[in-house]
Design a protein around this motif. Structure first.
Motif, PDB file in Angstrom:
ATOM      1  N   GLY A   7       0.854  -1.183   0.000  1.00 35.82           N
ATOM      2  CA  GLY A   7       0.000   0.000   0.000  1.00 35.82           C
ATOM      3  C   GLY A   7       0.884   1.225   0.000  1.00 35.82           C
ATOM      4  N   HIS A   8       0.317   2.351   0.237  1.00 32.34           N
ATOM      5  CA  HIS A   8       1.078   3.586   0.255  1.00 32.34           C
ATOM      6  C   HIS A   8       0.731   4.381   1.503  1.00 32.34           C
ATOM      7  CE1 HIS A   8      -2.736   4.301  -1.809  1.00 32.34           C
ATOM      8  NE2 HIS A   8      -2.665   5.521  -1.353  1.00 32.34           N
ATOM      9  N   GLU A   9       1.448   5.432   1.696  1.00 36.52           N
ATOM     10  CA  GLU A   9       1.287   6.219   2.920  1.00 36.52           C
ATOM     11  C   GLU A   9       0.081   7.143   2.864  1.00 36.52           C
ATOM     12  OE1 GLU A   9       3.285   6.139   5.773  1.00 36.52           O
ATOM     13  OE2 GLU A   9       4.107   4.373   4.822  1.00 36.52           O
ATOM     14  N   HIS A  10      -0.625   7.256   3.972  1.00 40.90           N
ATOM     15  CA  HIS A  10      -1.729   8.201   4.159  1.00 40.90           C
ATOM     16  C   HIS A  10      -1.591   8.760   5.557  1.00 40.90           C
ATOM     17  CE1 HIS A  10      -4.378   7.898   0.718  1.00 40.90           C
ATOM     18  NE2 HIS A  10      -4.267   6.589   0.732  1.00 40.90           N
ATOM     19  N   GLY A  11      -1.264  10.002   5.661  1.00 40.81           N
ATOM     20  CA  GLY A  11      -1.198  10.624   6.988  1.00 40.81           C
ATOM     21  C   GLY A  11      -0.206   9.962   7.912  1.00 40.81           C
ATOM     22  N   GLY A  12       0.907   9.418   7.371  1.00 45.49           N
ATOM     23  CA  GLY A  12       1.920   8.803   8.210  1.00 45.49           C
ATOM     24  C   GLY A  12       1.714   7.324   8.463  1.00 45.49           C
ATOM     25  N   HIS A  13       0.638   6.744   8.003  1.00 42.26           N
ATOM     26  CA  HIS A  13       0.389   5.327   8.199  1.00 42.26           C
ATOM     27  C   HIS A  13       0.184   4.659   6.851  1.00 42.26           C
ATOM     28  CE1 HIS A  13       0.048   5.908  12.477  1.00 42.26           C
ATOM     29  NE2 HIS A  13      -0.859   6.847  12.298  1.00 42.26           N
ATOM     30  N   ALA A  14       0.576   3.400   6.782  1.00 45.41           N
ATOM     31  CA  ALA A  14       0.419   2.655   5.536  1.00 45.41           C
ATOM     32  C   ALA A  14      -1.054   2.379   5.280  1.00 45.41           C
ATOM     33  CB  ALA A  14       1.182   1.338   5.615  1.00 45.41           C
ATOM     34  N   VAL A  84       6.315  -9.153  24.691  1.00 44.87           N
ATOM     35  CA  VAL A  84       4.958  -9.318  25.229  1.00 44.87           C
ATOM     36  C   VAL A  84       4.133  -8.076  24.932  1.00 44.87           C
ATOM     37  CG1 VAL A  84       3.609  -9.504  27.364  1.00 44.87           C
ATOM     38  CG2 VAL A  84       5.538 -11.035  26.975  1.00 44.87           C
ATOM     39  N   ARG A  85       4.710  -6.900  25.103  1.00 41.95           N
ATOM     40  CA  ARG A  85       3.995  -5.654  24.801  1.00 41.95           C
ATOM     41  C   ARG A  85       3.607  -5.591  23.326  1.00 41.95           C
ATOM     42  NH1 ARG A  85       7.990  -1.884  28.126  1.00 41.95           N
ATOM     43  NH2 ARG A  85       7.184  -2.280  30.193  1.00 41.95           N
ATOM     44  N   VAL A  86       4.529  -5.989  22.463  1.00 34.75           N
ATOM     45  CA  VAL A  86       4.247  -5.990  21.023  1.00 34.75           C
ATOM     46  C   VAL A  86       3.117  -6.963  20.712  1.00 34.75           C
ATOM     47  CG1 VAL A  86       5.182  -6.630  18.753  1.00 34.75           C
ATOM     48  CG2 VAL A  86       6.536  -5.216  20.314  1.00 34.75           C
ATOM     49  N   ALA A  87       3.160  -8.163  21.282  1.00 33.75           N
ATOM     50  CA  ALA A  87       2.104  -9.155  21.034  1.00 33.75           C
ATOM     51  C   ALA A  87       0.751  -8.661  21.528  1.00 33.75           C
ATOM     52  CB  ALA A  87       2.460 -10.486  21.703  1.00 33.75           C
ATOM     53  N   LEU A  88       0.727  -8.042  22.684  1.00 35.34           N
ATOM     54  CA  LEU A  88      -0.527  -7.511  23.210  1.00 35.34           C
ATOM     55  C   LEU A  88      -1.074  -6.422  22.295  1.00 35.34           C
ATOM     56  CD1 LEU A  88       0.327  -7.299  27.027  1.00 35.34           C
ATOM     57  CD2 LEU A  88      -1.247  -8.904  25.927  1.00 35.34           C
ATOM     58  N   ALA A  89      -0.203  -5.527  21.846  1.00 35.21           N
ATOM     59  CA  ALA A  89      -0.635  -4.452  20.951  1.00 35.21           C
ATOM     60  C   ALA A  89      -1.078  -4.989  19.601  1.00 35.21           C
ATOM     61  CB  ALA A  89       0.498  -3.441  20.770  1.00 35.21           C
ATOM     62  N   ALA A  90      -0.392  -6.016  19.125  1.00 34.15           N
ATOM     63  CA  ALA A  90      -0.671  -6.539  17.788  1.00 34.15           C
ATOM     64  C   ALA A  90      -1.948  -7.368  17.734  1.00 34.15           C
ATOM     65  CB  ALA A  90       0.507  -7.383  17.306  1.00 34.15           C
ATOM     66  N   ASP A  91      -2.235  -8.112  18.784  1.00 38.16           N
ATOM     67  CA  ASP A  91      -3.255  -9.150  18.672  1.00 38.16           C
ATOM     68  C   ASP A  91      -4.501  -9.005  19.527  1.00 38.16           C
ATOM     69  OD1 ASP A  91      -1.721 -10.527  16.819  1.00 38.16           O
ATOM     70  OD2 ASP A  91      -0.710 -11.735  18.327  1.00 38.16           O
ATOM     71  N   THR A  92      -4.484  -8.193  20.538  1.00 38.11           N
ATOM     72  CA  THR A  92      -5.594  -8.191  21.495  1.00 38.11           C
ATOM     73  C   THR A  92      -6.949  -7.912  20.852  1.00 38.11           C
ATOM     74  OG1 THR A  92      -4.120  -7.621  23.318  1.00 38.11           O
ATOM     75  CG2 THR A  92      -6.469  -7.200  23.642  1.00 38.11           C
ATOM     76  N   LYS A 149      -1.538   0.322  13.736  1.00 35.17           N
ATOM     77  CA  LYS A 149      -1.820  -0.464  14.945  1.00 35.17           C
ATOM     78  C   LYS A 149      -1.963  -1.937  14.572  1.00 35.17           C
ATOM     79  CE  LYS A 149      -3.281   3.354  17.463  1.00 35.17           C
ATOM     80  NZ  LYS A 149      -2.056   3.963  17.865  1.00 35.17           N
ATOM     81  N   GLY A 150      -2.294  -2.777  15.548  1.00 30.93           N
ATOM     82  CA  GLY A 150      -2.519  -4.195  15.283  1.00 30.93           C
ATOM     83  C   GLY A 150      -1.264  -4.861  14.745  1.00 30.93           C
ATOM     84  N   HIS A 151      -1.424  -5.612  13.694  1.00 28.41           N
ATOM     85  CA  HIS A 151      -0.295  -6.366  13.146  1.00 28.41           C
ATOM     86  C   HIS A 151       0.782  -5.466  12.555  1.00 28.41           C
ATOM     87  CE1 HIS A 151      -1.140 -10.669  13.568  1.00 28.41           C
ATOM     88  NE2 HIS A 151      -2.339 -10.187  13.855  1.00 28.41           N
ATOM     89  N   ALA A 152       0.469  -4.227  12.269  1.00 32.57           N
ATOM     90  CA  ALA A 152       1.495  -3.292  11.804  1.00 32.57           C
ATOM     91  C   ALA A 152       2.574  -3.130  12.878  1.00 32.57           C
ATOM     92  CB  ALA A 152       0.873  -1.943  11.470  1.00 32.57           C
ATOM     93  N   VAL A 153       2.193  -3.229  14.140  1.00 28.77           N
ATOM     94  CA  VAL A 153       3.151  -3.118  15.245  1.00 28.77           C
ATOM     95  C   VAL A 153       4.111  -4.306  15.234  1.00 28.77           C
ATOM     96  CG1 VAL A 153       3.385  -3.064  17.768  1.00 28.77           C
ATOM     97  CG2 VAL A 153       1.526  -1.798  16.662  1.00 28.77           C
ATOM     98  N   ALA A 154       3.573  -5.512  15.080  1.00 27.67           N
ATOM     99  CA  ALA A 154       4.417  -6.714  15.102  1.00 27.67           C
ATOM    100  C   ALA A 154       5.331  -6.791  13.886  1.00 27.67           C
ATOM    101  CB  ALA A 154       3.547  -7.968  15.185  1.00 27.67           C
TER     102      ALA A 154
END
Length: 158
Positions: A7-14, A84-92, A149-154
């Motif tokens: 994808g491409h960038e929009h407002g700093g996020h993919a 653990v923090r990354v997994a929580l942010a990515a998957d919760t 957010k989500g899987h983008a973090v992982a």
């Protein structure tokens, strides 16, 4: 560039593609399905009541879902606490939505909660509930990835 970041960038996020969202959801579904199936099989085999069986299935879905992400991010060299923090942010959120749909379907199909392991209804309902959970959770993951957010973090650590 990793496929999940196409994808491409929009407002700093993919901008997340549907393919990236589907891959993220499939990743979550793998962990959820392992935990959900194991929990339902164990609870049913032990003749537990419906509530403890569903609680076990949900807990194991989160454990397996987080474990799959932890395995990937720990391989990148992160320490356990950060991983653990990354997994929580990515998957919760993804796992929570998936489990809500999955267990909601199982609860709504007449006789599914009382079906034995040898009943086709047990397995058919479980398969249907996981498929519907995938369909409902994919747009959630697309929305989260598009906001970094989500899987983008992982995926920053893969």
């Amino acid at each position: 560039m990793h496929q999940a970041h196409d994808g491409h960038e929009h407002g700093g996020h993919a901008a997340a593609s549907w393919g990236a969202a589907a891959r993220a959801t499939l990743h979550c579904l793998t962990g959820c399905a392992l935990g959900e199936i194991l929990g339902m099989v164990v609870g049913t085999a032990l003749s537990w009541h419906n509530a403890p069986t569903m609680v076990l299935a949900v807990v194991l879905a989160f454990v397996f879902g987080y474990a799959l992400t932890l395995r990937g991010v720990l391989g990148s060299g992160l320490g356990l606490r950060t991983a653990v923090r990354v997994a929580l942010a990515a998957d919760t959120l993804s796992i929570a939505v998936m489990e809500l749909i999955d267990n909601g379907v199982i609860a709504l199909v007449p006789g599914a909660l009382d079906a034995a392991l040898s009943d086709v209804l047990f397995w058919w309902t479980l398969a249907l509930s996981l498929a519907l959970a995938f369909v409902v959770t994919t747009p959630v993951n697309r929305w989260m990835i598009s906001r970094g957010k989500g899987h983008a973090v992982a995926h920053r650590y893969h």
